[in-house]
Design an enzyme around this catalytic site. Structure first.
Site, PDB file in Angstrom:
ATOM      1  N   GLU A 171       0.825  -1.213   0.000  1.00  0.00           N
ATOM      2  CA  GLU A 171       0.000   0.000   0.000  1.00  0.00           C
ATOM      3  C   GLU A 171       0.856   1.259   0.000  1.00  0.00           C
ATOM      4  OE1 GLU A 171      -2.930  -0.443  -0.768  1.00  0.00           O
ATOM      5  OE2 GLU A 171      -3.058  -2.575  -0.281  1.00  0.00           O
ATOM      6  N   HIS A 174       1.896   1.975  -3.490  1.00  0.00           N
ATOM      7  CA  HIS A 174       0.826   2.582  -4.285  1.00  0.00           C
ATOM      8  C   HIS A 174       0.879   4.099  -4.231  1.00  0.00           C
ATOM      9  CE1 HIS A 174      -1.881  -0.210  -6.180  1.00  0.00           C
ATOM     10  NE2 HIS A 174      -2.030  -0.942  -5.096  1.00  0.00           N
TER      11      HIS A 174
END
Length: 209
Positions: A171, A174
């Site tokens: 994450e 990202h």
């Protein structure tokens, strides 16, 4: 990140994200609205997101929507740019390899550099809601520490092992414009994109023009 199948407190510098998980996740989700997932090729996924600078009602609503969207897509982690929002925030609802559930949100995350003794690599399969129906093995450290802020702007550090460590790294990547497939060899990346092309997402996605 795709699945393989009350106020937070700080304890010994690390946030406690394992308490009241069901209640906290449900509260966010029930307030939130499900949004479609952006997929590889969407420009918002391929550039660094903006820092979160304002911690107020708009951010709280975004976090609620992210939890709702994550649950609808059956994911374990979701970054804001995966629902088209250019801000450095991700949410997670993820089990570690000991079966302990972790639920939380991190704004402006930064991965801490690990000492050599903690860099044991795990080459398990990895998937991504923005690369639906596809998986590939990817070596990542099996321990991770992320520092950042919670949804109210307070400094936090989150630690994870095993699958949860993979989620934290995935994450954070990202929000700096990097999908996990960019860490793969050209051959493996091609195979993942083939899997995606041949599959049908189980959740709503944003078509790329």
């Amino acid at each position: 990140m795709a699945q393989r199948t009350t106020e937070q407190q700080v304890d010994d510098e690390f946030v406690v994200d394992t308490e009241d998980c069901e209640e906290r996740e449900r509260a966010h989700r029930e307030r939130g609205t499900v949004r479609p997932i952006t997929v590889v090729g969407n420009p918002v996924l391929h550039r660094e997101c903006r820092d979160v600078a304002e911690f107020g009602d708009d951010l709280a609503r975004l976090v609620d929507d992210m939890f709702a969207s994550q649950r609808a897509a059956e994911g374990v982690g979701l970054a804001a740019n995966q629902i088209g929002v250019d801000l450095k925030v991700f949410v997670y609802d993820c089990m570690d390899d000991e079966g302990v559930r972790h639920v939380g949100a991190v704004c402006n995350p930064v991965l801490e550099e690990l000492p050599p003794g903690r860099r044991t690599l795990d080459d398990s399969n990895e998937g991504c809601l923005s690369v639906p129906t596809a998986y590939a093995p990817l070596a990542r450290p099996d321990y991770a520490v992320v520092r950042g802020q919670d949804a109210e702007g307070r400094p936090i550090r989150v630690q994870g092992t095993g699958y949860f460590a993979r989620c934290l790294q995935h994450e954070t990547d990202h929000l700096y414009g990097r999908l996990y497939i960019e860490r793969l060899s050209k051959r493996d990346r091609k195979d993942v994109l083939r899997q995606m092309a041949e599959g049908t997402p189980r959740y709503e996605t944003v078509p790329n023009d």
